[in-house]
Scaffold this motif. Structure first.
Motif, PDB file in Angstrom:
ATOM      1  N   ALA A 289       0.834  -1.020  -0.016  1.00 45.04           N
ATOM      2  CA  ALA A 289      -0.028  -0.178  -0.015  1.00 45.04           C
ATOM      3  C   ALA A 289       0.795   1.248   0.062  1.00 45.04           C
ATOM      4  CB  ALA A 289      -0.892   0.078   1.163  1.00 45.04           C
ATOM      5  N   LYS A 290       0.262   2.599  -0.319  1.00 43.55           N
ATOM      6  CA  LYS A 290       1.107   3.739  -0.426  1.00 43.55           C
ATOM      7  C   LYS A 290       0.873   4.281   0.985  1.00 43.55           C
ATOM      8  CE  LYS A 290      -2.858   6.343  -1.948  1.00 43.55           C
ATOM      9  NZ  LYS A 290      -3.327   7.269  -2.720  1.00 43.55           N
ATOM     10  N   GLU A 291       0.081   3.841   1.847  1.00 41.54           N
ATOM     11  CA  GLU A 291       0.000   4.451   3.074  1.00 41.54           C
ATOM     12  C   GLU A 291       1.335   3.893   3.913  1.00 41.54           C
ATOM     13  OE1 GLU A 291      -2.590   3.125   1.563  1.00 41.54           O
ATOM     14  OE2 GLU A 291      -3.796   4.607   1.253  1.00 41.54           O
ATOM     15  N   LEU A 292       1.587   4.847   5.062  1.00 36.38           N
ATOM     16  CA  LEU A 292       2.662   4.505   5.906  1.00 36.38           C
ATOM     17  C   LEU A 292       2.209   3.729   7.129  1.00 36.38           C
ATOM     18  CD1 LEU A 292       4.355   8.065   5.561  1.00 36.38           C
ATOM     19  CD2 LEU A 292       4.798   5.974   4.367  1.00 36.38           C
ATOM     20  N   PHE A 293       3.102   3.347   7.735  1.00 28.19           N
ATOM     21  CA  PHE A 293       2.792   2.786   9.088  1.00 28.19           C
ATOM     22  C   PHE A 293       4.184   3.177  10.189  1.00 28.19           C
ATOM     23  CE2 PHE A 293       4.842  -1.145   8.200  1.00 28.19           C
ATOM     24  CZ  PHE A 293       5.474  -1.441   9.450  1.00 28.19           C
TER      25      PHE A 293
END
Length: 197
Positions: free
Chosen positions: A155-159
């Protein structure tokens, strides 16, 4: 009935499961729309019969578990125990300590554990739309080196791990907190120096 064969060799009914194999998630061969019968070898026919029987067992278990209830419930691993063979042994857990699913625990198994909102994810974080549907993050347990790692998914989202951005694989320790969308998960290992499968 028209059957479709996925690239991994599984046969399934596209009228029931669409174009995604219910066994591995791969797309099957497109149906031509006619009712041409796909010949099954003895092994394939046996596999199809076993999968149909297992599907019937799951349906029966679900029917029994929701008898006299007028609501939809999620299918849990406990409901499927023993249906498709033995479940993979648990190697640890992620426990939601902040967010809409606070108090929920998620079992981890050896290898890769994909985290996302979709039901096919190993760790399915429902109801948090800030979590990517598919592969927001991955938690890995390597039985050879007996270590746990957290790494970004597709995914392009960060964590974040303990409020630090994760861009590469990092080793996990007991009590570490993964922030994925608006959900915070605490890592609780089972395997370590004292025990492993």
């Amino acid at each position: 009935m028209t059957l479709v064969k996925c690239p991994n060799g599984h046969f399934y009914d596209p009228a029931r499961f669409g174009n995604k194999c219910p066994h591995c998630g791969m797309s099957g061969q497109e149906s031509t729309g006619d009712d041409t019968t796909i010949p099954l070898t003895g092994v394939e026919a046996n596999q199809f019969a076993q999968e149909s029987e297992q599907s019937n067992i799951v349906t029966e278990k679900l029917t029994q578990s929701v008898a006299d209830q007028d609501k939809t419930i999620p299918v849990s691993a406990d409901m499927l125990d023993g249906v498709f063979g033995s479940p993979a042994p648990v190697v640890g857990w992620l426990v939601c300590v902040e967010g809409i699913n606070k108090g929920t625990d998620y079992r981890l198994h050896q290898g890769r554990n994909f985290i996302g909102r979709a039901v096919e994810m190993d760790v399915c974080i429902e109801n948090d739309n800030t979590v990517s549907r598919s592969s927001h993050a991955i938690v890995v347990y390597d039985p050879r080196s007996n270590v746990y790692l957290a790494q970004p998914g597709d995914a392009k989202e960060l964590f974040y791990l303990n409020d630090q951005l994760v861009l590469n694989a990092v080793q996990l320790k007991a009590g570490d907190k993964l922030s994925i969308g608006n959900t915070k998960l605490m890592f609780v290992p089972l395997c370590g120096d004292h025990f492993h499968w």
